[in-house]
Enzyme design. Sequence first.
Site, PDB file in Angstrom:
ATOM      1  N   LYS A 116       0.826  -1.213   0.000  1.00  4.28           N
ATOM      2  CA  LYS A 116       0.000   0.000   0.000  1.00  4.28           C
ATOM      3  C   LYS A 116       0.862   1.266   0.000  1.00  4.28           C
ATOM      4  CE  LYS A 116      -4.075  -2.152   0.815  1.00  4.28           C
ATOM      5  NZ  LYS A 116      -3.690  -3.575   0.661  1.00  4.28           N
TER       6      LYS A 116
HETATM    7  C1  LIG Z   1      -4.305  -4.662   0.130  1.00  8.88           C
HETATM    8  C2  LIG Z   1      -3.547  -5.920   0.107  1.00  8.88           C
HETATM    9  C3  LIG Z   1      -3.799  -6.916  -0.870  1.00  8.88           C
HETATM   10  C4  LIG Z   1      -4.905  -6.799  -1.894  1.00  8.88           C
HETATM   11  O1  LIG Z   1      -4.645  -5.818  -2.869  1.00  8.88           O
HETATM   12  P1  LIG Z   1      -5.800  -5.268  -3.818  1.00  8.88           P
HETATM   13  O2  LIG Z   1      -5.207  -4.137  -4.554  1.00  8.88           O
HETATM   14  O3  LIG Z   1      -6.905  -4.824  -2.876  1.00  8.88           O
HETATM   15  O4  LIG Z   1      -6.230  -6.388  -4.700  1.00  8.88           O
HETATM   16  C5  LIG Z   1      -3.013  -8.050  -0.859  1.00  8.88           C
HETATM   17  N1  LIG Z   1      -2.042  -8.228   0.077  1.00  8.88           N
HETATM   18  C6  LIG Z   1      -1.780  -7.309   1.021  1.00  8.88           C
HETATM   19  C7  LIG Z   1      -0.716  -7.587   2.023  1.00  8.88           C
HETATM   20  C8  LIG Z   1      -2.516  -6.117   1.073  1.00  8.88           C
HETATM   21  O5  LIG Z   1      -2.250  -5.204   2.029  1.00  8.88           O
END
Ligand SMILES: *Cc1c(COP(=O)(O)O)cnc(C)c1O
Length: 467
Positions: A116
């Site tokens: 993120k």
């Molecule tokens: C947010 C997240 C995901 C999922 O990603 P998307 O963009 O919502 O598909 C997968 N793994 C982790 C560790 C995340 O924080």
Amino acid sequence: MKYQSTRGEAPVLEFSDALLAGLAVDGGLYVPAEFPTMTVSDLRSMAEMSYSEVATRVLEPFVSPSIDANELGNMIEDSYSTFRHPDVVPVRQLPTEIGNDRYLAELYWGPTFSFKDVALQLLGRLFEYELTRRDTGVTIVGATSGDTGSAAIEACKDRTGIELIMLHPRGRVSDVQRQQMTTVKSANIHNVAIDGTFDDCQDLVKAMFSDLQFRERHKLAAVNSINWARVAAQTVYYFTTASRIAGPGQPMSFCVPTGNFGNILAGYIASRMGLPINRLIIASNHNDILTRTHSSGVMEIRDVEPSTSPAMDIQVSSNFERLLFDLSDKDSGWLVAAMNDFRSSGSMTLEKSVAARLQDLFDAGQASESEVEREIADLYLAKKEFLDPHTAVGVHVIREMKSLDGPAAVMATAHPAKFNNVVESATGVAPPQPSQIAGLMNEMERCVDLPNELSAVMDFVSAVSLS
Ligand SMILES: *Cc1c(COP(=O)(O)O)cnc(C)c1O
């Protein structure tokens, strides 16, 4: 570059307006009216460029004319200087037992150790830039079940023009996740623990956004994964990873642990911009709505069962709407009807042509909890390396795709230390804790407890917002 809503009834905007708007007023998501293209020589030159240079090249057409290339470049340099690895998104090879030419792209070296950060570090700076230019401020309100909260807080702390209020369900996020949020000392960061579930938190946020008077008065804004700038920022690591692994013009595949579909959608955008991609592989845990949609052409809601990869415990992937819009040749009429149908009946049947185009580029696979555990244990036994449970879902799915040709990278979405309990129970060994995580335990926490009541939360927001 102009941005249009997937639902076809909202005004067309420039980048900076779409950035601040988040959701379009017709309930749709903003997408670029056309995709910029990278030429073969652009792609070739990326092999010699730094992460930030590639980012500036890829993102410049998306932000024009709102932001000039120099300003953008400065914000990008600043964003990725916070990463703890000089490559920003380093790539390493997986053991050949998993497959030949299989890699991990480590997206987790940002301030909060999840992918993120890649998008949110830049988003925080873009917000500050635009708010300063307009001499105004916003109140960002969000709900988190884990990783988004801390990444948003790190991205927005001490930024001019931003007050950030983050709701989390009390006692339902991990200790590390909570401490990453509540130990941030900045005056513009406000943590609220709600006596309820993550869904309750999300409903409270939605209710505040639907109260148009309240939304207007407090200049509410969102940094959730439907913000176009987040998707755009994530396209960059598809280009850099390909430039590190594949030969010039050689197609490669990506396997993406998927929740809200923001990460893998960025891969799709990269392919629409000219990056040669062989297969985009959707990896799910047992909450497999997308895997089922891919194989049957019917998207159907089921109850969410908690897993060890909570960021992928989703019922509906909000960014999937952007893909459907593009695969249907921007047929907003069909999309609005289908989304309404989906909301009322919990099921949506894709047009035959849309389902066929979904299968043209995408594959999908899933991993059970025991397969995730075995994947984490196997890599530890083979190489003394750790995987977080989300990444392990992706590694399992790529292992099962025996017939996939050419190089492929699994997107590693979290640092294993973020999920140390799961990793330790799979391997018998605690993964090393980076000092930034280990040190959190001794820090003072700041957080307000509130009941699961809209009026109480609105009072809180009114008290801290700038207006
Ligand atoms: C947010 C997240 C995901 C999922 O990603 P998307 O963009 O919502 O598909 C997968 N793994 C982790 C560790 C995340 O924080």
